[in-house]
Design a protein around this motif. Structure first.
Motif, PDB file in Angstrom:
ATOM      1  N   TYR A 119      -1.735  -6.146  -7.443  1.00 41.47           N
ATOM      2  CA  TYR A 119      -2.747  -6.189  -8.392  1.00 41.47           C
ATOM      3  C   TYR A 119      -3.253  -7.624  -8.145  1.00 41.47           C
ATOM      4  O   TYR A 119      -4.495  -7.694  -8.310  1.00 41.47           O
TER       5      TYR A 119
ATOM      6  N   ASP B 135      -2.739  -1.049 -15.397  1.00 42.55           N
ATOM      7  CA  ASP B 135      -3.852  -1.468 -14.618  1.00 42.55           C
ATOM      8  C   ASP B 135      -3.428  -1.539 -13.410  1.00 42.55           C
ATOM      9  O   ASP B 135      -2.971  -2.634 -12.951  1.00 42.55           O
ATOM     10  N   TYR B 136      -3.754  -0.487 -12.482  1.00 37.17           N
ATOM     11  CA  TYR B 136      -3.220  -0.800 -11.219  1.00 37.17           C
ATOM     12  C   TYR B 136      -4.678  -0.790 -10.619  1.00 37.17           C
ATOM     13  O   TYR B 136      -4.706  -0.302  -9.115  1.00 37.17           O
ATOM     14  N   GLY B 137      -5.554  -1.715 -11.007  1.00 34.48           N
ATOM     15  CA  GLY B 137      -6.690  -2.126 -10.000  1.00 34.48           C
ATOM     16  C   GLY B 137      -6.221  -3.458  -9.278  1.00 34.48           C
ATOM     17  O   GLY B 137      -4.898  -3.550  -8.844  1.00 34.48           O
TER      18      GLY B 137
ATOM     19  N   PRO C 299       1.702  -3.387 -14.396  1.00 38.88           N
ATOM     20  CA  PRO C 299       0.553  -3.160 -14.061  1.00 38.88           C
ATOM     21  C   PRO C 299       0.491  -1.637 -13.121  1.00 38.88           C
ATOM     22  O   PRO C 299       0.210  -1.622 -11.945  1.00 38.88           O
TER      23      PRO C 299
ATOM     24  N   LYS D 159      -2.712  -6.519 -17.294  1.00 40.78           N
ATOM     25  CA  LYS D 159      -2.902  -5.439 -18.350  1.00 40.78           C
ATOM     26  C   LYS D 159      -1.801  -4.251 -17.914  1.00 40.78           C
ATOM     27  O   LYS D 159      -1.711  -3.921 -16.742  1.00 40.78           O
TER      28      LYS D 159
END
Length: 645
Positions: A331, A464-466, A272, A461
């Protein structure tokens, strides 16, 4: 006024006092709650891009010079905030006291500001008609000695932490506030960050535009002595050091850091981040740190990280811990620990997952990567289990309550840590998750482990660094999806209830038992050397600091029962001048004897004798393999086995 004689006074004299009669009624004010003056954060775009300029060249005096342009769209009141609640710190640690020389202006004309009288991290000002932007200027005067806080500027390096050198407008989620930053570093210095530099204008490094949340999550290490290593296609190790000789890392040492990244990605089954940067300072001048970020981590350890490699594992468990946080903490994050800005308080009650399972996987990844040997890892777990057994405060304080310690204690020293408890969710969390791993292995007949949970719960994912949030029930549900068990009861008993001893069942399920031997492991010796101490806590109940000073005393230990405490200076042991060796020899000589150890200690200007009733000799924790079927490869052995070549 009347005089009242005191009854029972001495025969020779009697005292009298004057007593004023109490009024029939006292004045009684009514509480007036403070006015809510700061707008709540909304998930809407901020109209414009902030521009932040930092001059970091005055490193010898620890001064960051800050200029910030903040766009505005209308006249009237605006509130600017200084970050208070900091991710990774789990507490309000913003150093507002180090902001000095603050001033605001519009078109070159200074405008007044007033600090909020409730939230001292907030500044109110009135924007004049026709203004399109506000210029803010201030200095962040960082610590120059340790008692002022962590030192972030030293003679040959600095740690630029964006939350210390910036303001942001109230009323917006920080992910909705764009910002462009640039920094002037000392001449010849090199810098590393997960932020990407896009230009160099008149000596200032210009970084790509990001949102303010990402900016704060992307600190910088810069230094005169710098070296960067490519670990994988997306991971880099960036090192600054007090002296260039400490940068001399061997190829096989760097290779182990690359293996760490590959083992972490293999464990969680995802990546991520687009790029990950270890920021590593080898320093005795800048303050130590270990803080997680989504695409980087701040790590500051002693100078000889590489040069003393063969003297023990040292701080090599720090980087495995911090990269684990990419998945666990950054994450996936507890719902109560995600906030829309840096003003809202965090609710830390799930730190036993956030930090506890990270501590667990950190040691596993240390072993799997080879940064820690398997034996060092077993010795570390033994020390952790024994130390948690000393936390007799578990009799009154459940583990979940220690998750509030970052706010309650702010890591200040405690007089009786074993009774008060500290941030035990780290290491006791490790023991809990070790037990969970072994239960899953047992219940599944060896076909599953906590690794299945890690991939399911923390995997996401690639790139994805949300943030994806969770609650405690989500953890329980995910565990049950991996392996059916009474996980709710398991967590209730170990996390939410008081207990009589540390949760060590995972050791036995994993094929090991905790025993005590008369010689310290290399891990303990290396830890004592690094901390400049002598750890005798598992026997007599003392940890000695330098020059005969008692660093800590275990509650209800023999040393405690004799009356000793931290801060005393031992002058003599059994009539002989104090030395670490003399104290150890006295303990050895007293084994099996029916007598006390005589400790002569100084407290200020006074001296006292303390008779310590202890005759069990030297005691150090160690893991012993349980004999029986499958002894060659137990559950813990399989847990520590590498997954990649």
């Amino acid at each position: 006024m009347k005089l009242v004689s005191l009854l029972g006074c001495a025969a020779a004299f009697c005292l009298s006092v004057s007593v004023t009669a109490m009024p029939a009624t006292l004045s009684k004010p009514q509480y007036s709650p403070p006015e809510q003056t700061i707008p709540a954060a909304q998930d809407i775009p901020y109209p414009g891009t902030m521009k932040l300029s930092v001059d970091a060249r005055e490193h010898e005096q620890g001064i960051f010079r800050v200029t910030q342009i903040i766009p505005v769209t209308q006249a009237g009141r605006i509130t600017l905030l200084y970050p208070e609640w900091l991710p990774g710190n789990h507490a309000p640690r913003g150093e507002i006291e180090k902001v000095a020389g603050l001033e605001f202006s519009v078109d070159g004309k200074r405008i007044d500001w007033v600090r909020d009288n409730v939230d001292v991290y907030a500044f109110h000002l009135n924007v004049p008609a026709g203004a399109t932007e506000i210029k803010a200027k201030f200095d962040f005067v960082s610590a120059t000695v340790n008692n002022q806080g962590r030192i972030v500027m030293a003679s040959s390096m600095l740690n630029l932490r964006w939350h210390q050198v910036s303001l942001y407008p109230a009323g917006y989620y920080v992910r909705q506030i764009p910002v462009e930053a640039q920094v002037r570093y000392p001449d010849g210095w090199q810098a590393a960050s997960s932020l990407r530099p896009i230009d160099n204008i008149d000596g200032a490094v210009v970084y790509d535009k990001v949102d303010y949340d990402t900016l704060v999550d992307s600190p910088v290490f810069a230094g005169a002595h710098f070296r960067a290593y490519k670990l994988t296609n997306r991971a880099h190790l960036n090192i600054v050091a007090d002296d260039p000789k400490y940068l001399e890392a061997k190829n096989d040492q760097i290779a182990l850091h690359g293996k760490l990244v590959r083992e972490a990605e293999a464990l969680f089954g995802s990546r991520p981040y687009d790029r990950y940067d270890f920021l590593l300072a080898l320093t005795d001048e800048m303050g130590g740190i270990g803080i997680e970020h989504h695409r980087s981590s701040e790590n500051a350890v002693g100078r000889p990280y590489f040069t003393d490699w063969d003297k023990g594992p040292g701080r090599r468990n720090l980087l495995p811990h911090e990269i684990t946080h990419v998945w666990n903490g950054k994450y996936r994050r507890p719902q109560g620990m995600w906030t829309p800005d840096f003003r809202q308080p965090m609710r830390d009650n799930l730190l036993w997952v956030y930090e506890g399972q990270t501590q667990f996987w950190g040691y596993v990844l240390g072993a799997r990567s080879g940064l820690y040997s398997k034996q060092d890892t077993l010795d570390a777990i033994a020390s952790i289990a024994a130390a948690m057994d000393q936390r007799v405060g578990r009799q009154w304080r459940p583990l979940v309550d220690t998750t509030h310690d970052p706010i309650i204690a702010a890591r200040r020293p405690k007089p009786w840590a074993s009774w008060q408890r500290q941030e035990d969710y780290y290491n006791e969390g490790l023991l809990i998750w070790l037990e969970a791993d072994q239960i899953i292995r047992r219940e599944s007949g060896g076909t599953k482990s906590l690794e299945n949970f890690a991939r399911k719960f923390f995997g996401g994912k690639n790139g994805d660094y949300g943030v994806v949030t969770y609650e405690e029930q989500d953890v329980i549900d995910a565990l049950n999806e991996v392996q059916a068990y009474d996980w709710a009861g398991f967590i209730e008993q170990r996390v939410h209830q008081v207990t009589s001893e540390a949760p060590k069942e995972g050791l036995a399920l994993g094929g090991y038992r905790l025993i005590y031997v008369d010689r310290p492991s290399p891990y303990i010796l290396a830890n004592d050397r690094r901390r400049k101490q002598l750890d005798l806590s598992h026997g007599i109940g003392l940890i000695m600091g330098g020059k005969g000073t008692i660093k800590s005393v275990v509650w209800n230990s023999p040393a405690f029962k004799a009356g000793l405490r931290s801060g005393l200076t031992i002058s003599a042991v059994n009539g002989q001048a104090y030395s670490d060796e003399q104290l150890k020899q006295a303990i050895i000589d007293n084994e099996g004897q029916d007598r006390s150890i005589d400790i002569f200690a100084k407290n200020g200007g006074a001296y006292h004798n303390f008779l310590v009733d202890f005759n069990r000799g030297m005691l150090y924790p160690q893991l012993e393999k349980i004999a029986g079927e499958g002894v060659e490869e137990s559950g813990i052995d399989r847990l520590l086995t590498p997954k990649t070549q």
